[in-house]
Write an enzyme that holds these catalytic residues in place. Sequence first.
Site, mmCIF file in Angstrom:
data_model
loop_
_atom_site.group_PDB
_atom_site.id
_atom_site.type_symbol
_atom_site.label_atom_id
_atom_site.label_comp_id
_atom_site.label_asym_id
_atom_site.label_seq_id
_atom_site.Cartn_x
_atom_site.Cartn_y
_atom_site.Cartn_z
ATOM 1 N N SER A 158 -98.502 -27.431 -100.306
ATOM 2 C CA SER A 158 -97.380 -28.581 -100.751
ATOM 3 C C SER A 158 -97.959 -29.771 -100.653
ATOM 4 C CB SER A 158 -96.158 -28.351 -99.946
ATOM 5 O OG SER A 158 -95.246 -29.350 -99.865
ATOM 6 N N TYR A 177 -93.761 -29.243 -91.055
ATOM 7 C CA TYR A 177 -94.074 -28.457 -92.281
ATOM 8 C C TYR A 177 -95.405 -29.365 -92.975
ATOM 9 C CZ TYR A 177 -93.470 -26.833 -97.212
ATOM 10 O OH TYR A 177 -93.832 -26.289 -98.402
#
Length: 272
Positions: A158, A177
Amino acid sequence: MGEARIDPNGSMKGRNAIVTGASRGIGEAIAARLAMEGARVVCSARTAETGESKLPGTLHATVDRIRAAGGEATFIRADLSSEEDRERLVREAVDAYGPVDILVNNAAVTFFIPVETFPEKRFKLMMEVQVWAPFHLSQLVLPSMRERKQGWIVNISSPAGLHPKLPFARGRGGTVYGMCKAALERFTTGLASEVYDDNIAVNVVSPGLVDTPGVAVHGLINEATKDRVQPIEYIAEAVYRLASGDPKTMTGRIDYAEPFLKELGVKPAELV
């Protein structure tokens, strides 16, 4: 986009793939795309049947979608936070189709909480599923890949793995994350260098913002971000290309789906 169909004699004929997080969203799309090229696909996730998750999508539905189009797929329910389940997943995948040629590490569990209040239990769960599970699954499939001098591992990352830059905007708790994805990318390039002589490719696809059930539940698509949404076909196509490329020339890459496809001069295929 190209015609949506299964080609049993496609470029992946005779190859066996595991795709994690394949009950919905990006994982489901990847499984369908690999099957379209003739791969035998083992789909894995925690949600096998309707009612097992609040989110739409199941492994049963993913496999039915592929089989209805003429592809070959099966599913193995597994919780990737469990070492026992990871080992069972690979063992049962080999029992079903044979040695694993392609591993796509897509599964994720994500919590958006500021560092100051981030619970240790959730931190460890994210690291287990998004970092250690891809590492461990790779360990489990690598011996056979080395022996056969053939293999492809694709990790799904990501843009969150990139460092934030000034001027900083108040974040929404995505630090952990981002840590997971940065670790996954460094693992990818490191492993790629270790297994290069064994003809094994290890790469990353970074999807950007995609309209999936997981993205929806976190409210990541809004008025400010809606123009950045990318069709899921781009990610599935990028994974297919990296999972079928020459391991000597296409390895150790951290690729964003759309520019990568432009580099290759290809457009994503419509999915079955």
